[in-house]
Design an enzyme around this catalytic site. Structure first.
Site, PDB file in Angstrom:
ATOM      1  N   CYS A  78       0.838  -1.201   0.000  1.00 21.40           N
ATOM      2  CA  CYS A  78       0.000   0.000   0.000  1.00 21.40           C
ATOM      3  C   CYS A  78       0.880   1.262   0.000  1.00 21.40           C
ATOM      4  O   CYS A  78       1.541   1.536  -0.998  1.00 21.40           O
ATOM      5  CB  CYS A  78      -0.968  -0.047   1.180  1.00 21.40           C
ATOM      6  SG  CYS A  78      -2.316   1.127   1.001  1.00 21.40           S
ATOM      7  N   HIS A 167      -3.525  -5.360   0.601  1.00 21.47           N
ATOM      8  CA  HIS A 167      -2.882  -5.806   1.853  1.00 21.47           C
ATOM      9  C   HIS A 167      -2.836  -7.336   1.924  1.00 21.47           C
ATOM     10  O   HIS A 167      -3.836  -7.956   2.318  1.00 21.47           O
ATOM     11  CB  HIS A 167      -3.655  -5.255   3.051  1.00 21.47           C
ATOM     12  CG  HIS A 167      -3.485  -3.799   3.245  1.00 21.47           C
ATOM     13  ND1 HIS A 167      -2.509  -3.257   4.051  1.00 21.47           N
ATOM     14  CD2 HIS A 167      -4.138  -2.744   2.704  1.00 21.47           C
ATOM     15  CE1 HIS A 167      -2.581  -1.943   4.014  1.00 21.47           C
ATOM     16  NE2 HIS A 167      -3.560  -1.594   3.209  1.00 21.47           N
ATOM     17  N   GLU A 169      -1.460  -9.133   4.112  1.00 18.62           N
ATOM     18  CA  GLU A 169      -1.463  -9.593   5.508  1.00 18.62           C
ATOM     19  C   GLU A 169      -2.867  -9.758   6.075  1.00 18.62           C
ATOM     20  O   GLU A 169      -3.062 -10.387   7.111  1.00 18.62           O
ATOM     21  CB  GLU A 169      -0.651  -8.625   6.386  1.00 18.62           C
ATOM     22  CG  GLU A 169      -1.261  -7.244   6.652  1.00 18.62           C
ATOM     23  CD  GLU A 169      -1.094  -6.241   5.510  1.00 18.62           C
ATOM     24  OE1 GLU A 169      -0.776  -6.675   4.380  1.00 18.62           O
ATOM     25  OE2 GLU A 169      -1.289  -5.044   5.738  1.00 18.62           O
ATOM     26  N   GLY A 222      -0.666 -14.725  37.073  1.00 19.22           N
ATOM     27  CA  GLY A 222      -1.732 -15.641  36.676  1.00 19.22           C
ATOM     28  C   GLY A 222      -1.961 -15.591  35.178  1.00 19.22           C
ATOM     29  O   GLY A 222      -2.633 -16.437  34.619  1.00 19.22           O
ATOM     30  N   SER A 227       3.465 -16.564  33.217  1.00 25.21           N
ATOM     31  CA  SER A 227       3.473 -18.014  33.469  1.00 25.21           C
ATOM     32  C   SER A 227       4.430 -18.726  32.512  1.00 25.21           C
ATOM     33  O   SER A 227       5.146 -19.649  32.907  1.00 25.21           O
ATOM     34  CB  SER A 227       2.067 -18.594  33.298  1.00 25.21           C
ATOM     35  OG  SER A 227       1.173 -17.939  34.156  1.00 25.21           O
TER      36      SER A 227
END
Ligand code: XMP
Length: 508
Positions: A78, A167, A169, A222, A227
């Site tokens: 683009c 585009h 993607e 958490g 983690s």
């Protein structure tokens, strides 16, 4: 390791380009358009992103493409394609041929390396006001659409240059992945070595080397990022790692115990600290969102520091920083709108060095790494949850009773999403207690005058932008009934249908 460099000219899809390249098992890094890295020995190709600007504007983002042209293959997407045209004798104009949305490619040149293997599914995604009205010198036209003549081109040189007005993607470009694969693998020569297993193998070796026999502290939340860092470090250095998990009293229902249980199951050395009394006392009567955040941030550092200081021989502080936290994304003025945060004060005061083993990963890659480390799926697939927890989902001051109400409603909501098989499709969901609003209802024969609960669920790829999730009415109806019937203090349920921007994901 081989890598693709993506130069960001401010498009909303720049990160998406990065993720697509990584999905091709090829490492890539995103840089602001004017910060091409000095160390480019492993670079195998360059992608120029889109932009909200017009190349012919005086304040558009311009760079000297001669610095990269001829040294690496280039793909301009683009604005990137327009910039190449503009720089090398082509022309870009606002020609009244604006295209937005799905378009069909015509007259595709299948000999162009980008289109190798393409079939007739020619749908592409367009989003542009300007058009390339004259191709750059030496360029060969490779595709058009009904309204735009120059939808794709290439300049066949030893380090070729490609431009697509569309585009690749974006999901709606049906063969976009193939196009990117053609560029990354065939043209740039990627060996496709970037995989979660490989990442675990090299990172574990690097962590052993970096840390040696030192002790490391890690704050667990958490969430999936911290983690996965814990699991990686555990594999690398085992008992030299001490994790600290602070309960500020505003986690989800049973979250602290459940997560502690999971962590212990992973063999982690975790200290759980119940500091809810301190947090709730300090927050008493506080209504203003930023003030709540400040108090929680300050208390968190205090509690964490107090625990961390007990580990007197610690040399490292590990953090679950991920790549999107570090990418300097641009806004339309070219100003950087995101910068990197870390745990306030602690490293400096304790002279700890920072260890950030997943700082190169996108969120979905963190999850793939977690899986390859054998972590339980419910820990990996967990929705993001804000550090200040339910404090920013209770509008108004915070009391234990309000936390209880919100925890109950939220648990019903999240369970229902799981049961309906929707949890994994949604980026993030949670209930919000509008504790300063009361409305009239009727329950049995009795009038009620209670608080509403708002439900929020969004789809997103990075939390920078988000759409409200289109949960089926039947599922919403079931959730609403269950909350109103079971949660004392709630007599009304609303569903939030706002996207980000202009709304945010959290209400506070
Ligand atoms: P917003 O509300 O800004 O949220 O659209 C974007 C993402 O960030 C999370 N969030 C936070 N995370 N501390 C955090 O650790 C915070 O103060 C905070 N505020 C928002 C939010 O849950 C979403 O994933």
């Amino acid at each position: 390791m081989q890598k693709i460099i993506i130069l960001d000219f401010g498009s909303q899809t720049t990160q998406l380009i990065g993720r697509r390249v990584r999905e091709l098992n090829t490492f890539c890094e995103i840089f602001p358009y004017n910060k091409f890295p000095d160390d480019d020995k492993d670079v195998i190709g360059v992608i120029l992103s889109g932009s909200p600007l017009s190349v012919y504007q005086a304040d558009a983002f311009h760079i000297d493409l001669n610095r990269i042209r001829g040294r690496f293959p280039i793909l301009g997407i683009c604005y990137g394609a327009q910039l190449i045209s503009h720089s090398y004798g082509g022309k870009v104009e606002n020609a009244g041929t604006r295209e937005y949305g799905r378009q069909q490619l015509q007259n595709v040149d299948y000999t162009c390396p980008l289109f190798k293997g393409f079939d007739e599914r020619s749908q592409v995604w367009m989003s542009h006001g300007d058009s390339i009205t004259k191709l750059p010198r030496g360029a060969i036209l490779a595709a058009s659409t009904e309204t735009v003549a120059n939808a794709a081109y290439y300049i066949p040189e030893s380090q070729p240059v490609f431009g697509t007005q569309f585009h690749p993607e974006v999901f709606h470009t049906l063969q976009g992945t193939l196009l990117l694969r053609n560029f990354v693998v065939d043209v740039c020569g990627s060996r496709q070595e970037w995989s979660p297993e490989k990442f675990v193998e090299t990172t574990v070796a690097e962590l052993r080397e970096q840390i040696g026999r030192d002790r490391v502290i890690l704050g667990l939340s958490g969430g999936v990022d911290s983690s996965v860092v814990a699991a990686l470090l555990n594999r690398a250095i085992g008992s030299q790692l001490t994790c600290i998990f602070v309960d500020h009293g505003m986690l989800r229902k049973n979250e602290f115990n459940n997560v502690m249980h999971d962590y212990e199951g992973l063999g982690l050395n975790v200290i759980g600290v119940d500091a809810s009394e301190k947090f709730l006392n300090d927050l008493e009567g506080v209504k203003e969102p930023e003030q709540k955040r400040k108090i929680i941030g300050r208390d968190f550092v205090e509690v964490f520091n107090a625990e961390a200081k007990k580990i007197t021989d610690a040399k490292w502080l590990a953090q679950g920083t991920i790549y999107p936290d570090r990418i300097e994304s641009l806004n339309i003025t070219g100003k950087v709108i995101k910068s990197h945060h870390n745990v306030g004060g602690l490293p400096r005061e304790m002279h700890l060095q920072l260890c950030e083993p997943i700082k190169w990963l996108f969120k979905d890659e963190v999850r793939r790494v977690g899986r390859s480390l054998g972590m339980p799926e419910h820990l990996i697939a967990r929705h993001p949850f804000p550090g200040p927890g339910l404090a920013v989902r209770i509008l108004g001051d915070i009391t234990r009773e309000k936390i209880r109400i919100l925890q109950e409603a939220d648990a019903i909501y999240i369970n229902a999403l799981r049961e309906a098989g929707l949890y994994d499709e949604i980026w993030q969901a949670g209930a919000i207690l509008l504790s300063e609003v009361r409305s009239v209802g009727v329950m049995g024969d009795e009038r009620t005058y209670e608080n509403p609960i708002a439900l929020r669920a969004v789809t997103s790829s990075d939390a920078m932008t988000a759409d409200w999730a289109h949960i089926p009415y039947e599922v919403l109806a079931k959730i609403s009934n269950e909350i109103i019937n079971k949660v004392k203090g709630v007599n009304r349920v609303c569903y939030d249908i706002s996207s980000k921007p202009p709304s945010t994901i959290e209400w506070e």
